[in-house]
Write an enzyme that holds these catalytic residues in place. Sequence first.
Site, short mmCIF file in Angstrom:
data_model
loop_
_atom_site.label_atom_id
_atom_site.label_comp_id
_atom_site.label_asym_id
_atom_site.label_seq_id
_atom_site.Cartn_x
_atom_site.Cartn_y
_atom_site.Cartn_z
N ASP A 235 0.74 0.45 -2.60
CA ASP A 235 -0.38 1.24 -2.10
C ASP A 235 0.15 2.25 -1.08
OD1 ASP A 235 -2.99 2.05 -1.06
OD2 ASP A 235 -3.79 0.16 -1.80
N SER A 236 -0.54 2.41 0.04
CA SER A 236 -0.16 3.42 1.04
C SER A 236 1.14 3.04 1.75
CB SER A 236 -1.29 3.58 2.06
OG SER A 236 -2.46 4.04 1.43
#
EC number: 3.1.1.-
Length: 324
Positions: A235-236
């Site tokens: 993800d981030s």
Amino acid sequence: MDSNELPVLAYKDGENSVAPIPAHEQQLPTVTAEPWLEISKQGLQLEGLCFDRQGNLLLCEVFGGTIFHVNLPDKKVTELFKSHKQNPAAVKIHKDGRLFVCYLGDFESTGGIFMVDADGNDAQDIVSDIGTEYCIDDPVFDSKGGFYFTDFRGYSTNLKGGVYYVSPDFKSITPVIQNLAVANGVALSTDEKTLWVTETNANRLHRIDLLEDGVTIAPFGASIPYYFTGHEGPDSCCIDSDDNLYVAMYGQGKVLVFNKKGSPIGQILMPGRDQGHMLRSTHPAFIPGTDQLIICANDIENDGGSWIYTVKAFAKGHQSYQFH
């Protein structure tokens, strides 16, 4: 042969975890994060951790559209504003204090970016959902005031995602890499010569060496230094001042850490992950001027709450554009 004499497969310690750590990651230096702040007793899809120049925290809740403000050091949580666009996924702050909000739209073709003032007012489109077909997830500013964003579209066999650069005057959008299966996290090295991108639905980490214009890939400059394992995917991400990269693993309740060449050097676990809690770890960020990393996660599947967790990282966080 009697069935009692047959070879038996048996779980080793930790292998019956809901999110087992792959064998090749089990020897990494590992710490378990501590609770830092409960945002809600409900399972909210928290994302987009970002600090303003006063050291206060902003973050968003994707599906409900709330942009939260956390006053520090007392950790008072308030609602700053509600996004007028669908599914906000990230907040970034310009050095002049304006807030840039990325939104996913319908997850197919109606995402974009708008900016508001520090109080959430006076909304203006930066990347319009009218004239484009992006599904915009994460941005990162460079020192010139332009920014890169990830296009969150596609899936493992439909490569529609990518990374694009918006010029400092916000008038042009240039593709940097394309044909990705859900481009998600994006980060710049401290010298802005390397772009990191996570590709969620292909479980890959991209390392892109850029030429001086910031959009042209250097000869032999695009590589995949790491393939992730398991469901769902990376993800981030963010960097520290030593150029280490911290990648949240969505659906796995952990953060993996890489050095500047893309080799794994450590990992951070969310408490309760073996029992299936706090697996939706989405975004890491540094408290400005410190080596304290915070990570947001939620427990939607178990009707649990939404928390921010914390650890001490390898180095201090890199001072991003809003502090220039």
